[in-house]
Motif scaffolding. Sequence first.
Motif, PDB file in Angstrom:
ATOM      1  N   HIS A   8       0.835  -1.198   0.000  1.00  0.00           N
ATOM      2  CA  HIS A   8       0.000   0.000   0.000  1.00  0.00           C
ATOM      3  C   HIS A   8       0.875   1.255   0.000  1.00  0.00           C
ATOM      4  N   GLN A   9       1.937   1.245   0.791  1.00  0.00           N
ATOM      5  CA  GLN A   9       2.847   2.395   0.858  1.00  0.00           C
ATOM      6  C   GLN A   9       3.595   2.590  -0.460  1.00  0.00           C
ATOM      7  N   ILE A  10       3.929   1.491  -1.134  1.00  0.00           N
ATOM      8  CA  ILE A  10       4.627   1.583  -2.412  1.00  0.00           C
ATOM      9  C   ILE A  10       3.748   2.275  -3.446  1.00  0.00           C
ATOM     10  N   LEU A  11       2.479   1.878  -3.498  1.00  0.00           N
ATOM     11  CA  LEU A  11       1.564   2.482  -4.458  1.00  0.00           C
ATOM     12  C   LEU A  11       1.287   3.942  -4.116  1.00  0.00           C
ATOM     13  N   LEU A  66      14.286   0.955 -19.217  1.00  0.00           N
ATOM     14  CA  LEU A  66      14.335   0.877 -17.759  1.00  0.00           C
ATOM     15  C   LEU A  66      13.127   1.620 -17.206  1.00  0.00           C
ATOM     16  N   TYR A  67      12.398   0.987 -16.272  1.00  0.00           N
ATOM     17  CA  TYR A  67      11.180   1.562 -15.713  1.00  0.00           C
ATOM     18  C   TYR A  67      11.177   1.487 -14.187  1.00  0.00           C
ATOM     19  N   ALA A  68      10.433   2.397 -13.598  1.00  0.00           N
ATOM     20  CA  ALA A  68      10.158   2.271 -12.169  1.00  0.00           C
ATOM     21  C   ALA A  68       9.181   1.123 -11.938  1.00  0.00           C
ATOM     22  N   VAL A  69       8.117   1.076 -12.748  1.00  0.00           N
ATOM     23  CA  VAL A  69       7.072   0.060 -12.594  1.00  0.00           C
ATOM     24  C   VAL A  69       6.685  -0.482 -13.959  1.00  0.00           C
ATOM     25  N   THR A  70       6.501  -1.794 -14.052  1.00  0.00           N
ATOM     26  CA  THR A  70       5.914  -2.404 -15.235  1.00  0.00           C
ATOM     27  C   THR A  70       4.624  -3.110 -14.833  1.00  0.00           C
ATOM     28  N   ILE A  71       3.665  -3.096 -15.759  1.00  0.00           N
ATOM     29  CA  ILE A  71       2.375  -3.753 -15.565  1.00  0.00           C
ATOM     30  C   ILE A  71       2.319  -4.966 -16.479  1.00  0.00           C
ATOM     31  N   SER A  72       1.871  -6.092 -15.975  1.00  0.00           N
ATOM     32  CA  SER A  72       1.778  -7.289 -16.813  1.00  0.00           C
ATOM     33  C   SER A  72       0.760  -7.078 -17.930  1.00  0.00           C
ATOM     34  N   ARG A 106      -6.897  -6.603 -18.890  1.00  0.00           N
ATOM     35  CA  ARG A 106      -8.105  -6.805 -18.087  1.00  0.00           C
ATOM     36  C   ARG A 106      -8.640  -5.496 -17.558  1.00  0.00           C
ATOM     37  N   GLN A 107      -7.763  -4.580 -17.159  1.00  0.00           N
ATOM     38  CA  GLN A 107      -8.173  -3.340 -16.505  1.00  0.00           C
ATOM     39  C   GLN A 107      -7.625  -2.149 -17.290  1.00  0.00           C
ATOM     40  N   THR A 108      -8.460  -1.582 -18.146  1.00  0.00           N
ATOM     41  CA  THR A 108      -8.022  -0.495 -19.021  1.00  0.00           C
ATOM     42  C   THR A 108      -7.470   0.690 -18.233  1.00  0.00           C
ATOM     43  N   GLY A 109      -8.103   1.039 -17.126  1.00  0.00           N
ATOM     44  CA  GLY A 109      -7.708   2.224 -16.369  1.00  0.00           C
ATOM     45  C   GLY A 109      -6.669   1.984 -15.302  1.00  0.00           C
ATOM     46  N   ILE A 110      -5.852   0.939 -15.459  1.00  0.00           N
ATOM     47  CA  ILE A 110      -4.893   0.595 -14.405  1.00  0.00           C
ATOM     48  C   ILE A 110      -3.880   1.711 -14.177  1.00  0.00           C
ATOM     49  N   GLU A 111      -3.441   2.390 -15.233  1.00  0.00           N
ATOM     50  CA  GLU A 111      -2.468   3.470 -15.051  1.00  0.00           C
ATOM     51  C   GLU A 111      -3.092   4.644 -14.308  1.00  0.00           C
ATOM     52  N   GLN A 112      -4.336   4.958 -14.638  1.00  0.00           N
ATOM     53  CA  GLN A 112      -5.029   6.026 -13.918  1.00  0.00           C
ATOM     54  C   GLN A 112      -5.194   5.665 -12.452  1.00  0.00           C
ATOM     55  N   GLY A 113      -5.460   4.388 -12.171  1.00  0.00           N
ATOM     56  CA  GLY A 113      -5.557   3.944 -10.783  1.00  0.00           C
ATOM     57  C   GLY A 113      -4.256   4.104 -10.033  1.00  0.00           C
ATOM     58  N   LEU A 114      -3.133   3.836 -10.718  1.00  0.00           N
ATOM     59  CA  LEU A 114      -1.815   4.048 -10.117  1.00  0.00           C
ATOM     60  C   LEU A 114      -1.584   5.525  -9.823  1.00  0.00           C
TER      61      LEU A 114
END
Length: 272
Positions: free
Chosen positions: A44-47, A210-216, A222-230
Amino acid sequence: MTIEEPALSVCHIDCAPDANSAGSIELSQSKVVILGPTDSQNQHQILESFSRMKFGSVPDLNWWGDQLATKMISTLETRGKLWKTIQRATNEGEFIYVIAPGVRNVISASNRLMQLMLERVNLWLTNQRLNTLIHKPLTRLGSGIENYATLSASERANRHKSTKSLIPRSDFEDYSIHVLFVDDVRVTGTTAARARQMNLSAGAASFQELYAVTISNSLSQRQTGIEQGLNQFFVSGHLDRDVALIVSHEEYQPVQRMLRLLLHPQNRADLP
């Protein structure tokens, strides 16, 4: 000769095996797990930290910049393809540009992350008697669309391009230059694929990421708005105490996402 290797990242976010998986957390109505060197920390703290970083939070930019540097240095110490590219550049008089998505007037968090990472990595490379990396800002003609983080992979690939980053074609023609592309998050890979194609076709000797975060892929599909959620995991989109704490830091520098938040029509009435 083209040299490529899979994208590197500090953290990787994937779908949780099931809804009750230990260590999973809810993100954009999906249960996810975070994999990487930060596994031992509270997910939770990471996100929350990533969300604050996207809006220019100084402590969180410093933390993620340090994590990027640590990831890159540990990767170099394995003597893999990235190490071989830098060693080749050192031995053969070549160069390595480090780029992020282009800038028009105001930098993004990814540009600042790149700068912070380079400070530490170049010190390490100097101590190893290797070529240092060259920060190469790219100029962007026009601003990107505001809702890009909500688009699906197909929408990102097929949208009308409202902007274009200027690739240093003449540099590639005159010198042998490798490219390391740095960004804060890889969601569908559309941005990186476009950057790879443009740089390699312009004559870059190689292209790595090189990235801080990658999404599978499964999660992004499955979740179009995953980046907005991040992006909005901590910073909700309103002018509240959390935003005030970010911009009141004595070393704060405006980034694109914060300016869009501050100047959004729904927030203008709350401005002093």
